[in-house]
Design a protein around this motif. Structure first.
Motif, PDB file in Angstrom:
ATOM      1  N   GLY A 133       0.819  -1.210   0.000  1.00 60.46           N
ATOM      2  CA  GLY A 133       0.000   0.000   0.000  1.00 60.46           C
ATOM      3  C   GLY A 133       0.851   1.257   0.000  1.00 60.46           C
ATOM      4  O   GLY A 133       2.088   1.201   0.013  1.00 60.46           O
ATOM      5  N   VAL A 134       0.153   2.372  -0.011  1.00 59.90           N
ATOM      6  CA  VAL A 134       0.777   3.696  -0.084  1.00 59.90           C
ATOM      7  C   VAL A 134       0.434   4.484   1.174  1.00 59.90           C
ATOM      8  O   VAL A 134      -0.689   4.422   1.677  1.00 59.90           O
ATOM      9  CB  VAL A 134       0.283   4.455  -1.336  1.00 59.90           C
ATOM     10  N   ALA A 168      -2.406  11.171  -3.198  1.00 56.30           N
ATOM     11  CA  ALA A 168      -2.290   9.712  -3.152  1.00 56.30           C
ATOM     12  C   ALA A 168      -3.636   9.036  -3.363  1.00 56.30           C
ATOM     13  O   ALA A 168      -3.703   7.938  -3.913  1.00 56.30           O
ATOM     14  CB  ALA A 168      -1.677   9.282  -1.820  1.00 56.30           C
ATOM     15  N   ASP A 169      -4.728   9.686  -2.935  1.00 59.86           N
ATOM     16  CA  ASP A 169      -6.075   9.129  -3.140  1.00 59.86           C
ATOM     17  C   ASP A 169      -6.302   8.803  -4.610  1.00 59.86           C
ATOM     18  O   ASP A 169      -6.658   7.681  -4.967  1.00 59.86           O
ATOM     19  CB  ASP A 169      -7.127  10.143  -2.680  1.00 59.86           C
ATOM     20  N   CYS A 210      -3.880   6.092  -6.067  1.00 62.29           N
ATOM     21  CA  CYS A 210      -4.203   4.724  -5.642  1.00 62.29           C
ATOM     22  C   CYS A 210      -5.440   4.195  -6.366  1.00 62.29           C
ATOM     23  O   CYS A 210      -5.495   3.019  -6.743  1.00 62.29           O
ATOM     24  CB  CYS A 210      -4.398   4.675  -4.134  1.00 62.29           C
ATOM     25  N   LEU A 218      -4.343   0.493  -5.972  1.00 63.32           N
ATOM     26  CA  LEU A 218      -3.469   0.228  -4.831  1.00 63.32           C
ATOM     27  C   LEU A 218      -4.182   0.583  -3.523  1.00 63.32           C
ATOM     28  O   LEU A 218      -5.095   1.410  -3.509  1.00 63.32           O
ATOM     29  CB  LEU A 218      -2.178   1.055  -4.928  1.00 63.32           C
ATOM     30  N   ASN A 219      -3.753  -0.040  -2.433  1.00 64.33           N
ATOM     31  CA  ASN A 219      -4.279   0.305  -1.110  1.00 64.33           C
ATOM     32  C   ASN A 219      -3.698   1.628  -0.639  1.00 64.33           C
ATOM     33  O   ASN A 219      -2.479   1.828  -0.699  1.00 64.33           O
ATOM     34  CB  ASN A 219      -3.906  -0.765  -0.074  1.00 64.33           C
ATOM     35  N   LEU A 220      -4.545   2.517  -0.159  1.00 64.27           N
ATOM     36  CA  LEU A 220      -4.070   3.708   0.546  1.00 64.27           C
ATOM     37  C   LEU A 220      -4.102   3.352   2.032  1.00 64.27           C
ATOM     38  O   LEU A 220      -5.164   3.282   2.646  1.00 64.27           O
ATOM     39  CB  LEU A 220      -4.958   4.919   0.249  1.00 64.27           C
TER      40      LEU A 220
END
Length: 279
Positions: free
Chosen positions: A175-176, A202-203, A206, A211-213
């Motif tokens: 994740g990020v 990042a929202d 992702c 991808l997981n935030l």
């Protein structure tokens, strides 16, 4: 490496996003959860982990079983080139092969013992250190990477290169983490975006890249102070928005890696929840 259950790399294509601070605070909080934790600093030219976790100036000792990590506490050990320098202000001017050799030593010759987590702090970019650590961990299989960014596009553009690197070397992305994600005033609790984003932060990244935030960590002056003094933000300021954000990130990581969490029961005692299976 066979005695280490989970190996997590902390990456970012951009320097200055707080990657080492995130790695250190993750290690602090996992250790506070009762996990056996190792924190490996492979930022050969800029080793800041010893200071951030409060063991700056210590030396590495060797025994028949190998190098011993420097321990922050009973269940948090650290290894870094910072412990091997005679003068901590000296520049480290090494080419790739010498860096690769030291990283291999850190993985093979350090007596980590049995660990629940090995958190690996890396330098910015996608160069020698990153290629080496991924290759060396191939046999033991890393759980994946936590990628750190800040909200502005100048950071995100480099972070997308780091994501591309992970995909090319087949390193899973857990994740990020969006660090420095606004500032919450301690007086009025108003949220202000110090680093406004032109691309959704990042929202948006992702969502676009599936991808997981893992979380957003707000700017908190005492994080900087705790880094200089080698303290956990959870210990220094447990009710802060930053400490709560880190706690949420650790909960997500434990869930993704199938580990148990700890809770305080009604009597204030710490107990473990049932094992959470990875998604």
């Amino acid at each position: 490496m066979s005695k280490i259950k989970h190996k997590i790399l902390v990456l970012s294509g951009k320097g200055g996003v707080g990657k080492s601070t995130v790695a250190a605070q993750m290690a602090f909080m996992l250790a506070a959860q009762g996990k056996e934790v190792g924190l490996l600093d492979i930022d050969i030219c800029g080793p800041s982990i010893p200071r951030i976790v409060g063991v700056h100036g210590n030396e590495v000792h060797s025994s028949n079983s190998g190098w011993s990590p420097v321990y922050v506490n009973d269940n948090l050990g650290v290894m870094s080139i910072g412990f091997l320098l005679n003068n901590h202000d000296d520049a480290i001017i090494w080419r790739g092969p010498r860096k690769n050799g030291l990283i291999k030593q850190f993985l093979i010759d350090v007596d980590w013992g049995e660990l629940d987590y090995l958190i690996i702090d890396t330098p910015p970019g996608t160069s020698d250190e990153h290629i080496s650590i991924v290759q060396f961990l191939k046999a033991s299989i890393a759980d994946g990477a936590v990628i750190v960014t800040t909200p502005q596009e100048v950071a995100l553009s480099d972070v997308r290169k780091e994501i591309s690197f992970c995909q090319k070397v087949e390193l899973p992305i857990l994740g990020v983490v969006e660090n420095m994600s606004g500032f919450v005033c301690p007086c009025c609790k108003t949220h202000t975006d110090i680093f406004p984003t032109s691309s959704g932060g990042a929202d948006a990244m992702c969502k676009k890249l599936n991808l997981n935030l893992l979380g957003k960590i707000p700017l908190e002056p005492k994080i900087g102070i705790s880094g200089d003094s080698g303290e956990s933000i959870e210990d220094k300021l447990p009710e802060s928005a930053a400490a709560k954000a880190y706690k949420s990130i650790i909960e997500s990581l434990c869930k993704l890696t199938g580990e148990k969490l700890q809770d305080n029961d009604s009597n204030g005692k710490t107990q473990e929840n049932d094992k959470i299976k990875p998604e």
